[in-house]
Motif scaffolding. Sequence first.
Motif: not given
Length: 173
Positions: A46-74
């Motif tokens: 019964g949870l409502r996810p927060p909107a992605p634009e209300r999230a801040l990801l800090l550091d995340a220096r070790d990313l897989d290619a799929a994560e890089v692709d997602y973060l480029a457009t998310a």
Amino acid sequence: MDPAIVWIDAHGDVQTLETTESGYLGGMALRLLLGYRADLIAEPLGLRPPAPERALLLDARDLDAAEVDYLATAPLRHRTLAELSPGDLPEGPFLLNLDLDTLDPAVLPGLRYPAANGPGESDLLGAVRIIMESGRVAAVNLACTWHDGGPPIAVRERLIASILEATSDRKGE
């Protein structure tokens, strides 16, 4: 106001069931929290996810290619700890998720998922203080996985004590 998220981690944690190479659920944690496959967790609880634009990801220096692709457009925002300023923080109340693996492995030996070239303890604590001084942190989640034995207990105790002190040092309270 809708809740928000500040997620500090060496990893992106934005994998999906379709993109993960390891199948490790921890690598999908932020993405699940933001509503990916809501039928698996959010809807049954019964949870409502927060909107992605209300999230801040800090550091995340070790990313897989799929994560890089997602973060480029998310709409999810991504910054380094060094770039963090009070203006980067989402409005309203937010969850602070702090995975200690964001620290350089030399600072915290024995990490299960170490990522080279991480910040030192003082850099991490400085970012935590900026976040806490906002006065909008509604909850803190502290996470870290290490190998059996992990870092010496004295290192863990000192580090966790420093983080707890930083999370309780709010100005004006």
